[in-house]
Scaffold this motif. Structure first.
Motif, PDB file in Angstrom:
ATOM      1  N   LEU A   1       0.728  -1.277   0.042  1.00  0.00           N
ATOM      2  CA  LEU A   1       0.151   0.237   0.003  1.00  0.00           C
ATOM      3  C   LEU A   1       0.721   1.217  -0.011  1.00  0.00           C
ATOM      4  O   LEU A   1       1.739   1.333   0.622  1.00  0.00           O
ATOM      5  CB  LEU A   1      -1.011   0.003   1.329  1.00  0.00           C
ATOM      6  N   THR A   2       0.552   2.170  -0.819  1.00  0.00           N
ATOM      7  CA  THR A   2       1.522   3.267  -1.041  1.00  0.00           C
ATOM      8  C   THR A   2       0.670   4.658  -1.029  1.00  0.00           C
ATOM      9  O   THR A   2      -0.253   4.856  -1.724  1.00  0.00           O
ATOM     10  CB  THR A   2       2.105   3.325  -2.143  1.00  0.00           C
ATOM     11  N   VAL A   3       0.985   5.690  -0.242  1.00  0.00           N
ATOM     12  CA  VAL A   3       0.557   7.333  -0.531  1.00  0.00           C
ATOM     13  C   VAL A   3       1.773   8.001  -0.795  1.00  0.00           C
ATOM     14  O   VAL A   3       2.649   8.007   0.044  1.00  0.00           O
ATOM     15  CB  VAL A   3      -0.084   7.508   0.935  1.00  0.00           C
TER      16      VAL A   3
ATOM     17  N   ALA B   1      -8.206  -0.274  -4.708  1.00  0.00           N
ATOM     18  CA  ALA B   1      -9.236   1.116  -4.605  1.00  0.00           C
ATOM     19  C   ALA B   1      -8.453   2.136  -4.250  1.00  0.00           C
ATOM     20  O   ALA B   1      -8.782   3.375  -4.699  1.00  0.00           O
ATOM     21  CB  ALA B   1     -10.219   0.466  -3.425  1.00  0.00           C
ATOM     22  N   LYS B   2      -7.489   2.149  -3.350  1.00  0.00           N
ATOM     23  CA  LYS B   2      -6.852   3.479  -2.973  1.00  0.00           C
ATOM     24  C   LYS B   2      -5.366   3.837  -2.975  1.00  0.00           C
ATOM     25  O   LYS B   2      -4.876   4.791  -2.998  1.00  0.00           O
ATOM     26  CB  LYS B   2      -7.252   3.676  -1.311  1.00  0.00           C
ATOM     27  N   SER B   3      -4.522   2.756  -3.362  1.00  0.00           N
ATOM     28  CA  SER B   3      -3.218   2.782  -3.287  1.00  0.00           C
ATOM     29  C   SER B   3      -2.794   3.821  -4.484  1.00  0.00           C
ATOM     30  O   SER B   3      -3.366   3.750  -5.519  1.00  0.00           O
ATOM     31  CB  SER B   3      -2.391   1.496  -3.368  1.00  0.00           C
ATOM     32  N   GLU B   4      -1.606   4.377  -4.206  1.00  0.00           N
ATOM     33  CA  GLU B   4      -1.000   5.489  -5.182  1.00  0.00           C
ATOM     34  C   GLU B   4       0.273   5.087  -5.922  1.00  0.00           C
ATOM     35  O   GLU B   4       1.074   5.550  -6.448  1.00  0.00           O
ATOM     36  CB  GLU B   4      -0.907   6.839  -4.349  1.00  0.00           C
ATOM     37  N   GLU B   5       0.478   3.447  -5.971  1.00  0.00           N
ATOM     38  CA  GLU B   5       1.800   3.200  -6.636  1.00  0.00           C
ATOM     39  C   GLU B   5       1.539   2.297  -7.796  1.00  0.00           C
ATOM     40  O   GLU B   5       0.235   2.101  -7.840  1.00  0.00           O
ATOM     41  CB  GLU B   5       2.642   2.176  -5.717  1.00  0.00           C
TER      42      GLU B   5
ATOM     43  N   MET C   1      -5.766   3.529   5.138  1.00  0.00           N
ATOM     44  CA  MET C   1      -5.812   2.122   4.529  1.00  0.00           C
ATOM     45  C   MET C   1      -5.061   0.869   5.101  1.00  0.00           C
ATOM     46  O   MET C   1      -5.645  -0.190   5.085  1.00  0.00           O
ATOM     47  CB  MET C   1      -4.770   2.576   3.187  1.00  0.00           C
ATOM     48  N   GLY C   2      -4.209   1.138   5.993  1.00  0.00           N
ATOM     49  CA  GLY C   2      -3.597  -0.074   6.726  1.00  0.00           C
ATOM     50  C   GLY C   2      -4.462  -0.523   7.800  1.00  0.00           C
ATOM     51  O   GLY C   2      -4.866  -1.654   7.833  1.00  0.00           O
ATOM     52  N   ARG C   3      -5.500   0.239   8.254  1.00  0.00           N
ATOM     53  CA  ARG C   3      -6.316  -0.145   9.155  1.00  0.00           C
ATOM     54  C   ARG C   3      -7.562  -0.888   8.497  1.00  0.00           C
ATOM     55  O   ARG C   3      -8.136  -2.172   8.971  1.00  0.00           O
ATOM     56  CB  ARG C   3      -7.305   0.732  10.016  1.00  0.00           C
ATOM     57  N   GLU C   4      -7.935  -0.486   7.267  1.00  0.00           N
ATOM     58  CA  GLU C   4      -8.959  -1.182   6.601  1.00  0.00           C
ATOM     59  C   GLU C   4      -8.326  -2.594   6.148  1.00  0.00           C
ATOM     60  O   GLU C   4      -9.335  -3.342   6.101  1.00  0.00           O
ATOM     61  CB  GLU C   4      -9.143  -0.176   5.243  1.00  0.00           C
ATOM     62  N   ALA C   5      -7.251  -2.654   5.655  1.00  0.00           N
ATOM     63  CA  ALA C   5      -6.464  -3.743   5.236  1.00  0.00           C
ATOM     64  C   ALA C   5      -6.542  -4.781   6.364  1.00  0.00           C
ATOM     65  O   ALA C   5      -6.763  -5.975   6.202  1.00  0.00           O
ATOM     66  CB  ALA C   5      -5.220  -3.675   4.429  1.00  0.00           C
ATOM     67  N   LEU C   6      -6.174  -4.124   7.571  1.00  0.00           N
ATOM     68  CA  LEU C   6      -5.886  -5.167   8.785  1.00  0.00           C
ATOM     69  C   LEU C   6      -7.202  -5.656   9.098  1.00  0.00           C
ATOM     70  O   LEU C   6      -7.262  -7.059   9.138  1.00  0.00           O
ATOM     71  CB  LEU C   6      -5.309  -4.351   9.875  1.00  0.00           C
ATOM     72  N   TYR C   7      -7.965  -4.974   9.312  1.00  0.00           N
ATOM     73  CA  TYR C   7      -9.379  -5.498   9.900  1.00  0.00           C
ATOM     74  C   TYR C   7     -10.334  -5.981   8.645  1.00  0.00           C
ATOM     75  O   TYR C   7     -11.149  -6.696   8.989  1.00  0.00           O
ATOM     76  CB  TYR C   7     -10.346  -4.381  10.776  1.00  0.00           C
ATOM     77  N   GLY C   8     -10.125  -5.622   7.612  1.00  0.00           N
ATOM     78  CA  GLY C   8     -11.033  -6.413   6.427  1.00  0.00           C
ATOM     79  C   GLY C   8     -10.239  -7.224   5.871  1.00  0.00           C
ATOM     80  O   GLY C   8     -11.002  -8.127   4.999  1.00  0.00           O
ATOM     81  N   GLY C   9      -8.966  -7.530   6.149  1.00  0.00           N
ATOM     82  CA  GLY C   9      -8.454  -8.793   5.769  1.00  0.00           C
ATOM     83  C   GLY C   9      -7.832  -8.921   4.390  1.00  0.00           C
ATOM     84  O   GLY C   9      -7.397  -9.826   3.869  1.00  0.00           O
ATOM     85  N   SER C  10      -8.206  -7.821   3.433  1.00  0.00           N
ATOM     86  CA  SER C  10      -7.423  -7.933   1.996  1.00  0.00           C
ATOM     87  C   SER C  10      -6.813  -6.628   1.729  1.00  0.00           C
ATOM     88  O   SER C  10      -7.161  -5.438   1.623  1.00  0.00           O
ATOM     89  CB  SER C  10      -8.596  -8.140   1.245  1.00  0.00           C
TER      90      SER C  10
ATOM     91  N   LYS D   1       3.037 -11.180   7.745  1.00  0.00           N
ATOM     92  CA  LYS D   1       2.490 -10.109   8.531  1.00  0.00           C
ATOM     93  C   LYS D   1       2.819  -8.655   7.989  1.00  0.00           C
ATOM     94  O   LYS D   1       3.723  -8.219   7.347  1.00  0.00           O
ATOM     95  CB  LYS D   1       3.265  -9.931   9.897  1.00  0.00           C
ATOM     96  N   MET D   2       1.543  -7.657   8.113  1.00  0.00           N
ATOM     97  CA  MET D   2       1.672  -6.510   8.011  1.00  0.00           C
ATOM     98  C   MET D   2       2.868  -5.731   8.380  1.00  0.00           C
ATOM     99  O   MET D   2       3.114  -5.851   9.709  1.00  0.00           O
ATOM    100  CB  MET D   2       0.333  -5.834   7.903  1.00  0.00           C
ATOM    101  N   SER D   3       3.563  -4.883   7.776  1.00  0.00           N
ATOM    102  CA  SER D   3       4.433  -4.078   8.432  1.00  0.00           C
ATOM    103  C   SER D   3       3.878  -2.627   9.163  1.00  0.00           C
ATOM    104  O   SER D   3       2.670  -2.294   8.824  1.00  0.00           O
ATOM    105  CB  SER D   3       5.396  -3.480   7.526  1.00  0.00           C
ATOM    106  N   GLU D   4       4.751  -1.978   9.826  1.00  0.00           N
ATOM    107  CA  GLU D   4       4.411  -0.687  10.263  1.00  0.00           C
ATOM    108  C   GLU D   4       4.271   0.211   9.026  1.00  0.00           C
ATOM    109  O   GLU D   4       4.793  -0.185   8.069  1.00  0.00           O
ATOM    110  CB  GLU D   4       5.304  -0.184  11.527  1.00  0.00           C
ATOM    111  N   ILE D   5       4.178   1.504   9.230  1.00  0.00           N
ATOM    112  CA  ILE D   5       4.257   2.474   8.312  1.00  0.00           C
ATOM    113  C   ILE D   5       5.764   2.696   7.799  1.00  0.00           C
ATOM    114  O   ILE D   5       6.489   2.958   8.760  1.00  0.00           O
ATOM    115  CB  ILE D   5       3.665   3.623   8.413  1.00  0.00           C
ATOM    116  N   ILE D   6       6.021   2.664   6.857  1.00  0.00           N
ATOM    117  CA  ILE D   6       7.601   2.777   6.240  1.00  0.00           C
ATOM    118  C   ILE D   6       7.519   4.127   5.543  1.00  0.00           C
ATOM    119  O   ILE D   6       6.871   4.210   4.638  1.00  0.00           O
ATOM    120  CB  ILE D   6       7.681   1.615   5.360  1.00  0.00           C
ATOM    121  N   GLU D   7       8.558   5.063   6.013  1.00  0.00           N
ATOM    122  CA  GLU D   7       8.598   6.268   5.530  1.00  0.00           C
ATOM    123  C   GLU D   7       9.686   6.380   4.616  1.00  0.00           C
ATOM    124  O   GLU D   7      11.039   5.900   5.034  1.00  0.00           O
ATOM    125  CB  GLU D   7       9.102   7.348   6.407  1.00  0.00           C
ATOM    126  N   ASP D   8       9.499   6.622   3.156  1.00  0.00           N
ATOM    127  CA  ASP D   8      10.665   6.499   2.279  1.00  0.00           C
ATOM    128  C   ASP D   8      10.789   8.206   1.893  1.00  0.00           C
ATOM    129  O   ASP D   8      10.023   9.065   2.470  1.00  0.00           O
ATOM    130  CB  ASP D   8       9.994   5.971   0.929  1.00  0.00           C
TER     131      ASP D   8
END
Length: 344
Positions: free
Chosen positions: A186-188, A222-226, A206-215, A259-266
């Motif tokens: 997932l990218t913003v 729908a929302k990623s920007e990469e 987006m992270g919360r939606e993916a974590l609790y929605g499971g996908s 496992k989903m990562s924490e938010i990674i700042e690039d």
């Protein structure tokens, strides 16, 4: 280099048969016309001569090889028997080839050309620099050549385990691989939001939606920007060190899988990733490669056998060519052009 213009010019003598310029010229002219139409510019005469010469010589070399195999097949059938026996065998083969041509080849040619009658097909072929009679002759030559090769070459040679292991040892470096991984992302992008705080809020949602929605993939679509968002943010097998982002590369090859990562700042974006699979660097074991190596060795053996057959054919079937340098073992045509037998 000269290029004859008379269709009756003998360009090659292969065994007891001849190849005339008239057999090749229509094909060359047709192909040249097509190329010039595509170019849509005037081609200098010298360049046109060069192209036509190269095309003629290339087609002649191909035709010589086909005719050589045909001659070799007929030699196998009649050996050193009298000329009338050869003519009889050739007539028999021609009759069989003609029947096969009309039964197997002709229907396909008509369908491809979109015609119903043989006459219509012949007319179209002539416009393309060929003819029904020429296609039939080519079919016969190719069929006899194929029969000769098939009789001499084992298409399915056996491959031993020792050969596979030896090949693996000699080509071990070919089977080395770097660490690689596949992951979801997932990218913003900072540039798509007024502030970094706004970008952080978007990626967090987006992270919360993916974590609790499971996908993650559904959210990514729908929302990623990469660039991979349309395919669910799914990145297929990628080697370590090949990513432009050093930060992402480090994270992908150090985070636990699944496992989903924490938010990674690039430098220009926030990311959340989930590593699906990861493989360490190493060498693929021979057991995994056995079928692949066996196929390679089988192809090599078939090719070597075919090359040996061609060496044998060149020894059995003499060739004289207008362009002797284009074909291994060919003699200059002038050596035979003055013989009475060649002036019939």
């Amino acid at each position: 280099m000269p290029l004859p213009t008379d269709p009756a010019t003998v360009l090659a003598v292969v065994g007891q048969g001849r190849i005339l310029l008239g057999e090749l010229k229509p094909k060359v002219d047709s192909e040249l016309t097509r190329m010039l139409a595509q170019a849509k510019t005037e081609v200098p005469e010298a360049e046109l001569h060069y192209v036509k010469l190269r095309m003629t010589r290339s087609l002649l070399a191909q035709t010589i090889q086909t005719r050589m195999l045909r001659e070799a097949f007929l030699l196998d059938q009649v050996g050193t028997q009298a000329a009338d026996k050869r003519r009889e065998a050739e007539a028999t083969m021609a009759a069989k080839a003609r029947q096969m041509f009309f039964e197997t080849e002709l229907p396909g040619l008509k369908k491809k050309a979109g015609v119903d009658s043989t006459a219509e097909l012949d007319e179209l072929l002539r416009k393309e620099g060929s003819s029904l009679a020429l296609r039939q002759r080519e079919f016969m030559d190719q069929m006899l050549g194929h029969l000769y090769i098939r009789g001499k070459v084992n298409k399915d040679p056996s491959i031993s385990l020792a050969e596979i292991v030896l090949y693996y040892q000699e080509h071990r470096s070919d089977y080395e691989h770097k660490a690689r991984a596949r992951w979801e992302q997932l990218t913003v992008m900072f540039s798509n939001h007024p502030t970094r705080e706004a970008a952080m809020k978007a990626v967090s949602e987006m992270g919360r939606e993916a974590l609790y929605g499971g996908s993650m993939q559904a959210v990514a679509k729908a929302k990623s920007e990469e660039p991979f968002a349309s395919s669910g943010g799914l990145h297929d097998w990628t080697n370590q060190g090949s990513l432009a982002s050093t930060i992402l590369d480090q994270q992908i090859f150090s985070l636990p899988t699944g496992k989903m990562s924490e938010i990674i700042e690039d430098t220009d974006a926030f990311h959340i990733i989930r590593v699906l699979e990861r493989e360490d660097a190493g060498v693929s074991p021979v057991g995994e490669l056995q079928d692949k190596i066996s196929k390679i060795l089988r192809q090599q053996k078939v090719l070597e056998a075919q090359q040996s057959v061609m060496v044998e054919v060149r020894q059995r079937v003499p060739v004289w060519s207008y362009y002797p340098d284009d074909f291994p073992g060919a003699k200059p045509l002038t050596q035979v052009s003055a013989r009475p037998a060649m002036q019939r």
